[in-house]
Design a protein around this motif. Sequence first.
Motif, PDB file in Angstrom:
ATOM      1  N   ALA A  38       0.837  -1.199   0.000  1.00  0.00           N
ATOM      2  CA  ALA A  38       0.000   0.000   0.000  1.00  0.00           C
ATOM      3  C   ALA A  38       0.874   1.253   0.000  1.00  0.00           C
ATOM      4  O   ALA A  38       1.908   1.309   0.663  1.00  0.00           O
ATOM      5  N   TYR A  39       0.431   2.253  -0.770  1.00  0.00           N
ATOM      6  CA  TYR A  39       1.045   3.584  -0.738  1.00  0.00           C
ATOM      7  C   TYR A  39      -0.090   4.549  -0.427  1.00  0.00           C
ATOM      8  O   TYR A  39      -0.716   5.114  -1.313  1.00  0.00           O
ATOM      9  N   PRO A  40      -0.406   4.714   0.864  1.00  0.00           N
ATOM     10  CA  PRO A  40      -1.671   5.350   1.261  1.00  0.00           C
ATOM     11  C   PRO A  40      -1.713   6.854   0.994  1.00  0.00           C
ATOM     12  O   PRO A  40      -0.725   7.556   1.161  1.00  0.00           O
ATOM     13  N   ARG A  41      -2.887   7.309   0.607  1.00  0.00           N
ATOM     14  CA  ARG A  41      -3.110   8.747   0.415  1.00  0.00           C
ATOM     15  C   ARG A  41      -3.570   9.363   1.731  1.00  0.00           C
ATOM     16  O   ARG A  41      -4.708   9.818   1.871  1.00  0.00           O
ATOM     17  N   ALA A  42      -2.682   9.350   2.680  1.00  0.00           N
ATOM     18  CA  ALA A  42      -2.928   9.977   3.980  1.00  0.00           C
ATOM     19  C   ALA A  42      -1.794  10.945   4.249  1.00  0.00           C
ATOM     20  O   ALA A  42      -0.692  10.792   3.710  1.00  0.00           O
TER      21      ALA A  42
END
Length: 316
Positions: A38-42
């Motif tokens: 995962a490469y989270p958009r947070a």
Amino acid sequence: MVEMAKLYLHIGAHKTGTTALQGAFDAGRATLARHGVAYPRACWYHHAQHRIAFALKKMADSVLGDVPDFDAELAELEAVLDGVAVAVISSEEFFALTPDRIVRLRDGLAAHDVHVIATVRRPDTMFLSIYNQKAKQPGNGFGRMVSAFLDRPETLDGDISAGRCLGGWLDVFGADRVTVLRYEDGPAVPQMLRCLGLPKDLDLPAGSANASLPGAGVEAMRLAKALKFSTEAQRNLLVVAHHTFAGYPPYYMSLEDRRRIVALFEAENAALFARVGQDNPYTPDIVSVRDDTPRPNIRMRDLMALLGEVLDDPAR
């Protein structure tokens, strides 16, 4: 919350391909997810999770105009990590964190198995790349000559002092949880994919590179700032300089000065690499350039070519 198997914390440094890597990982999030990463958009700012680093450094987000709150950013990150097995969090703003802030980050991520990944670069080329970035950026007031930084290159930017910056990460996380990559060993994306156990030729979209400006353009921008051109004029000049000086040689610094910079950090880098079980690759004797013929970074005819370009386009 399901405990994460692995959280890869990519901390930079600046000018080691971070922009290209973050852009590629952002555009390739679906591909990474299919491979279990995962490469989270947070904590999001410009293709990466910079806001959590901003919070630790008390830096303003130039887009939203706020100074992020660490606890709020951490809560946002934890919410998207719930149930995720492997994730990558990236920000070059992490690199030069002070030890107390590294401890705060470690404690905040205590529920996860954190592994730190850093990339270092030969001090002289790092110095030149950072100088190029500062000189070309409109509106930052940076108009000092290279010679002003040769005695203490770290005053140009603290990231040049890799041993000092990474010493805190090694102290807090331990050498077994810190991987030190070298910029000279290849592009950032394949190196990171290898750390993640993914194929180095995984089909990710190319991230945008932060292109350097040729030497003549760097000097033109530096002079514009020294002469107090308006920020708008600097922006226009940068566009024209990129066009006018395309194909010109990069910024020139003598072999003597390059070796001098590397020598200043030799002991520090030797200690850093010893801590991670490697030999120091950055010694003055390996510094060479194909053409060390002294040349001015900008000449009168270069300035006239720039003027001619502007006069040929009255809209400027």
